[in-house]
Every structure is written in structure tokens, then in C-alpha cells.
Design a protein around this motif. Structure first.
Motif, mmCIF file in Angstrom:
data_model
loop_
_atom_site.group_PDB
_atom_site.id
_atom_site.type_symbol
_atom_site.label_atom_id
_atom_site.label_comp_id
_atom_site.label_asym_id
_atom_site.label_seq_id
_atom_site.Cartn_x
_atom_site.Cartn_y
_atom_site.Cartn_z
ATOM 1 N N SER A 1 -16.735 -43.923 -40.588
ATOM 2 C CA SER A 1 -17.088 -44.351 -41.940
ATOM 3 C C SER A 1 -18.590 -44.220 -42.215
ATOM 4 C CB SER A 1 -16.649 -45.799 -42.172
ATOM 5 O OG SER A 1 -17.338 -46.650 -41.281
ATOM 6 N N TRP B 1 -22.146 -42.451 -42.784
ATOM 7 C CA TRP B 1 -22.723 -41.188 -43.240
ATOM 8 C C TRP B 1 -23.801 -40.788 -42.248
ATOM 9 C CZ3 TRP B 1 -20.893 -38.259 -47.096
ATOM 10 C CH2 TRP B 1 -20.039 -38.864 -48.034
ATOM 11 N N ALA C 1 -16.579 -28.854 -43.909
ATOM 12 C CA ALA C 1 -16.446 -29.402 -45.265
ATOM 13 C C ALA C 1 -15.503 -28.533 -46.102
ATOM 14 C CB ALA C 1 -17.817 -29.503 -45.926
ATOM 15 N N GLY D 1 -11.978 -29.329 -45.522
ATOM 16 C CA GLY D 1 -11.547 -30.679 -45.865
ATOM 17 C C GLY D 1 -11.653 -31.689 -44.727
ATOM 18 N N LEU E 1 -14.693 -32.726 -43.487
ATOM 19 C CA LEU E 1 -15.907 -33.504 -43.744
ATOM 20 C C LEU E 1 -16.104 -33.655 -45.236
ATOM 21 C CD1 LEU E 1 -18.800 -31.998 -41.581
ATOM 22 C CD2 LEU E 1 -17.552 -34.100 -41.179
ATOM 23 N N GLU E 2 -16.705 -34.759 -45.604
ATOM 24 C CA GLU E 2 -17.211 -34.864 -46.970
ATOM 25 C C GLU E 2 -18.720 -34.896 -46.862
ATOM 26 O OE1 GLU E 2 -16.359 -38.580 -49.070
ATOM 27 O OE2 GLU E 2 -15.612 -39.391 -47.192
ATOM 28 N N TYR F 1 -23.197 -36.450 -44.108
ATOM 29 C CA TYR F 1 -21.847 -36.000 -43.761
ATOM 30 C C TYR F 1 -21.068 -37.140 -43.120
ATOM 31 C CZ TYR F 1 -24.217 -31.531 -44.158
ATOM 32 O OH TYR F 1 -24.965 -30.472 -44.618
ATOM 33 N N ARG F 2 -19.756 -37.155 -43.368
ATOM 34 C CA ARG F 2 -18.865 -38.050 -42.644
ATOM 35 C C ARG F 2 -17.466 -37.449 -42.665
ATOM 36 N NH1 ARG F 2 -18.146 -43.449 -46.416
ATOM 37 N NH2 ARG F 2 -17.114 -42.399 -48.129
ATOM 38 N N THR G 1 -13.489 -37.015 -43.151
ATOM 39 C CA THR G 1 -12.415 -37.427 -44.054
ATOM 40 C C THR G 1 -11.278 -37.952 -43.164
ATOM 41 O OG1 THR G 1 -11.379 -35.257 -43.947
ATOM 42 C CG2 THR G 1 -13.003 -35.604 -45.715
ATOM 43 N N GLY G 2 -10.223 -38.429 -43.752
ATOM 44 C CA GLY G 2 -9.053 -38.855 -42.984
ATOM 45 C C GLY G 2 -8.480 -37.702 -42.179
ATOM 46 N N THR G 3 -8.426 -36.528 -42.789
ATOM 47 C CA THR G 3 -7.942 -35.331 -42.098
ATOM 48 C C THR G 3 -8.878 -34.969 -40.952
ATOM 49 O OG1 THR G 3 -7.024 -34.529 -44.184
ATOM 50 C CG2 THR G 3 -7.274 -32.917 -42.418
#
Length: 98
Positions: A10, A12, A37, A40, A42-43, A60-61, A63-65
Motif C-alpha cells: 500500500s 507509494w 504499469a 496493470g 503497478l499504479e 509507484y505501488r 495494484t491488486g493484480t
């Protein structure tokens, strides 16, 4: 890279900080971050409060995937590590014999 991000999914993280942690230079690091990213995993976001005299930085962090992929990547490494540890002739397996 995914393992480093999965340590606290969670949170960043700055690219520079990640590069230092995993031992990658910018020329290798940022293309990897962009591909993650794009897929999908990383966001990314711009820092909300840039420091005066320095351009804003990307954060950057996972994602669920991305977290699921990091877990998938880590599982074989954990299994391999356990197999290495328990293999006859290794230092760890000999400890119990002493």
C-alpha cells in the motif's frame, strides 16, 4: 522488483528508492516500471507536494493484480529456498546431526 514493492504494497515508492533497493540503474529500472504499469501491475502517480527546486517525482505501488503476481513469483523462490535448506549435505541440514 515485485518483491520489493510487495514488502508494503500500500506504500507509494519513488523509482530512485526502488532502484537502490534492487540494485538497478535508471536505464534498466524505469523501462521495467513503465512495462509493469502498462500491464496493470503497478499504479503510478506524481508526488502531490513537490520540493522547491526539484521537479516532481513519480511514485509507484502495486495494484491488486501486481500483488497477486508478486505472490506468484515469490512462492517458487520460497519453495526453492526450503528445498535447498533441507538438501542433504547443506550446512543447515547438518546442524541437527551434531
Amino acid at each position: 522488483m515485485l518483491r520489493a514493492l510487495a514488502a508494503d504494497p500500500s506504500e507509494w515508492r519513488y523509482g530512485y528508492e526502488l532502484g537502490r533497493e534492487v540494485g538497478l540503474k535508471a536505464g534498466s529500472l524505469y523501462p521495467i516500471l513503465m512495462r509493469l504499469a502498462d500491464r496493470g501491475l503497478l499504479e503510478s502517480s506524481w508526488e502531490s507536494v513537490p520540493v522547491a527546486g526539484r521537479p516532481p517525482r513519480h511514485l509507484y505501488r502495486l495494484t491488486g493484480t501486481g500483488l497477486a503476481a508478486a505472490t506468484e513469483v515469490a512462492a517458487p523462490a520460497v519453495e526453492e529456498s526450503a528445498a535447498e535448506r533441507d538438501r542433504p549435505g547443506t550446512r543447515r541440514s547438518l546442524r541437527g546431526a551434531w
